[in-house]
Design a protein around this motif. Structure first.
Motif, PDB file in Angstrom:
ATOM      1  N   GLY A  64       0.920  -1.348   0.067  1.00  0.00           N
ATOM      2  CA  GLY A  64      -0.107  -0.007   0.139  1.00  0.00           C
ATOM      3  C   GLY A  64       1.042   1.087  -0.067  1.00  0.00           C
ATOM      4  N   GLU A  65       0.638   2.370   0.656  1.00  0.00           N
ATOM      5  CA  GLU A  65       1.229   3.579   0.739  1.00  0.00           C
ATOM      6  C   GLU A  65       2.751   3.228   1.301  1.00  0.00           C
ATOM      7  OE1 GLU A  65       0.598   8.049   2.488  1.00  0.00           O
ATOM      8  OE2 GLU A  65      -0.459   6.495   3.504  1.00  0.00           O
ATOM      9  N   VAL A  66       3.468   3.958   0.772  1.00  0.00           N
ATOM     10  CA  VAL A  66       4.822   3.812   1.401  1.00  0.00           C
ATOM     11  C   VAL A  66       5.319   5.290   1.754  1.00  0.00           C
ATOM     12  CG1 VAL A  66       7.432   3.322   0.865  1.00  0.00           C
ATOM     13  CG2 VAL A  66       5.531   2.132  -0.321  1.00  0.00           C
ATOM     14  N   ARG A  67       5.743   5.447   3.070  1.00  0.00           N
ATOM     15  CA  ARG A  67       6.519   6.629   3.429  1.00  0.00           C
ATOM     16  C   ARG A  67       7.953   6.427   3.888  1.00  0.00           C
ATOM     17  NH1 ARG A  67       3.041  10.900   2.705  1.00  0.00           N
ATOM     18  NH2 ARG A  67       3.402  11.834   4.909  1.00  0.00           N
ATOM     19  N   ALA A  68       8.793   7.466   3.403  1.00  0.00           N
ATOM     20  CA  ALA A  68      10.046   7.217   3.585  1.00  0.00           C
ATOM     21  C   ALA A  68      10.493   8.353   4.675  1.00  0.00           C
ATOM     22  CB  ALA A  68      10.803   7.507   2.445  1.00  0.00           C
ATOM     23  N   GLY A  69      11.400   7.976   5.556  1.00  0.00           N
ATOM     24  CA  GLY A  69      11.908   8.946   6.720  1.00  0.00           C
ATOM     25  C   GLY A  69      13.434   8.652   6.936  1.00  0.00           C
ATOM     26  N   LYS A  70      13.724   9.186   7.920  1.00  0.00           N
ATOM     27  CA  LYS A  70      15.297   8.998   8.392  1.00  0.00           C
ATOM     28  C   LYS A  70      15.438   8.534   9.756  1.00  0.00           C
ATOM     29  CE  LYS A  70      15.550  14.020   8.701  1.00  0.00           C
ATOM     30  NZ  LYS A  70      15.828  15.260   8.201  1.00  0.00           N
ATOM     31  N   VAL A  71      16.383   7.769  10.164  1.00  0.00           N
ATOM     32  CA  VAL A  71      16.799   7.582  11.449  1.00  0.00           C
ATOM     33  C   VAL A  71      18.110   8.081  11.682  1.00  0.00           C
ATOM     34  CG1 VAL A  71      17.422   5.452  12.954  1.00  0.00           C
ATOM     35  CG2 VAL A  71      15.595   5.413  11.405  1.00  0.00           C
ATOM     36  N   ILE A  72      18.370   8.739  12.745  1.00  0.00           N
ATOM     37  CA  ILE A  72      19.579   9.410  13.077  1.00  0.00           C
ATOM     38  C   ILE A  72      20.000   8.612  14.720  1.00  0.00           C
ATOM     39  CG2 ILE A  72      20.850  11.356  13.907  1.00  0.00           C
ATOM     40  CD1 ILE A  72      17.564  12.198  11.908  1.00  0.00           C
ATOM     41  N   GLU A  73      20.905   8.052  14.530  1.00  0.00           N
ATOM     42  CA  GLU A  73      21.615   7.595  15.873  1.00  0.00           C
ATOM     43  C   GLU A  73      22.515   8.393  16.495  1.00  0.00           C
ATOM     44  OE1 GLU A  73      22.735   3.603  15.270  1.00  0.00           O
ATOM     45  OE2 GLU A  73      20.762   2.763  15.092  1.00  0.00           O
ATOM     46  N   LEU A  74      22.613   8.857  17.936  1.00  0.00           N
ATOM     47  CA  LEU A  74      23.308   9.711  18.485  1.00  0.00           C
ATOM     48  C   LEU A  74      23.833   9.115  19.593  1.00  0.00           C
ATOM     49  CD1 LEU A  74      20.669  12.389  18.723  1.00  0.00           C
ATOM     50  CD2 LEU A  74      22.618  12.607  17.172  1.00  0.00           C
ATOM     51  N   GLU A  75      25.257   9.396  19.884  1.00  0.00           N
ATOM     52  CA  GLU A  75      26.037   8.896  21.138  1.00  0.00           C
ATOM     53  C   GLU A  75      26.022  10.123  22.147  1.00  0.00           C
ATOM     54  OE1 GLU A  75      30.246   7.530  22.022  1.00  0.00           O
ATOM     55  OE2 GLU A  75      29.301   5.883  21.043  1.00  0.00           O
ATOM     56  N   LEU A  76      25.551  10.056  23.036  1.00  0.00           N
ATOM     57  CA  LEU A  76      25.375  11.277  23.976  1.00  0.00           C
ATOM     58  C   LEU A  76      26.201  11.242  25.302  1.00  0.00           C
ATOM     59  CD1 LEU A  76      21.735  12.140  23.902  1.00  0.00           C
ATOM     60  CD2 LEU A  76      23.325  13.006  22.254  1.00  0.00           C
ATOM     61  N   ALA A  77      26.934  12.074  25.524  1.00  0.00           N
ATOM     62  CA  ALA A  77      27.614  12.155  27.058  1.00  0.00           C
ATOM     63  C   ALA A  77      26.924  12.482  28.045  1.00  0.00           C
ATOM     64  CB  ALA A  77      29.054  13.159  26.781  1.00  0.00           C
ATOM     65  N   GLU A  78      26.019  11.539  28.349  1.00  0.00           N
ATOM     66  CA  GLU A  78      25.134  11.922  29.447  1.00  0.00           C
ATOM     67  C   GLU A  78      24.921  10.711  30.122  1.00  0.00           C
ATOM     68  OE1 GLU A  78      23.155  13.552  31.773  1.00  0.00           O
ATOM     69  OE2 GLU A  78      23.396  14.822  30.194  1.00  0.00           O
ATOM     70  N   THR A  79      24.800  10.557  31.367  1.00  0.00           N
ATOM     71  CA  THR A  79      24.320   9.492  32.233  1.00  0.00           C
ATOM     72  C   THR A  79      22.919   9.291  32.738  1.00  0.00           C
ATOM     73  OG1 THR A  79      24.895  10.632  34.257  1.00  0.00           O
ATOM     74  CG2 THR A  79      26.818   9.612  33.394  1.00  0.00           C
ATOM     75  N   ASP A  80      22.190  10.287  32.685  1.00  0.00           N
ATOM     76  CA  ASP A  80      20.837  10.131  33.150  1.00  0.00           C
ATOM     77  C   ASP A  80      19.912   9.962  31.879  1.00  0.00           C
ATOM     78  OD1 ASP A  80      18.190  10.533  34.100  1.00  0.00           O
ATOM     79  OD2 ASP A  80      18.543  12.410  34.880  1.00  0.00           O
ATOM     80  N   PRO A  81      19.271   8.896  31.791  1.00  0.00           N
ATOM     81  CA  PRO A  81      18.382   8.692  30.599  1.00  0.00           C
ATOM     82  C   PRO A  81      17.344   9.613  30.058  1.00  0.00           C
ATOM     83  CG  PRO A  81      18.722   6.515  31.707  1.00  0.00           C
ATOM     84  CD  PRO A  81      19.471   7.642  32.434  1.00  0.00           C
TER      85      PRO A  81
END
Length: 81
Positions: free
Chosen positions: A36-53
């Motif tokens: 059916g319908e196709v939607r295209a997006g993007k995924v950005i993965e980040l590594e953050l210098a943080e300890t608190d989620p």
């Protein structure tokens, strides 16, 4: 310690998605029926210098709002882990 964040950005419903249309058309031409319908997006993965989620998620959401997504035409989702 670092925390990984994944930001998924997709066109909002009702917004034209020419890339998604092209992918859908190409899949049909390759013989994939029933798509059916196709939607295209993007995924950005980040590594953050943080300890608190919670703080990491807040920072990633601010990044998404300010740069990673055009919030007029795109929505985003932030996942931590």
């Amino acid at each position: 310690m670092t925390i990984r964040a994944r930001v998924t950005v997709m066109p909002k419903p009702g917004v034209l998605d020419p890339q998604g249309k092209a992918i859908g058309h190409a899949l049909a031409n390759l013989g994939f029926a029933g798509v059916g319908e196709v939607r295209a997006g993007k995924v950005i993965e980040l590594e953050l210098a943080e300890t608190d989620p919670a703080k990491a998620k807040a920072v990633a959401e601010e990044m998404a709002r300010r740069l990673l997504a055009n919030t007029v035409i795109e929505s985003y989702r932030v996942e931590i882990g």
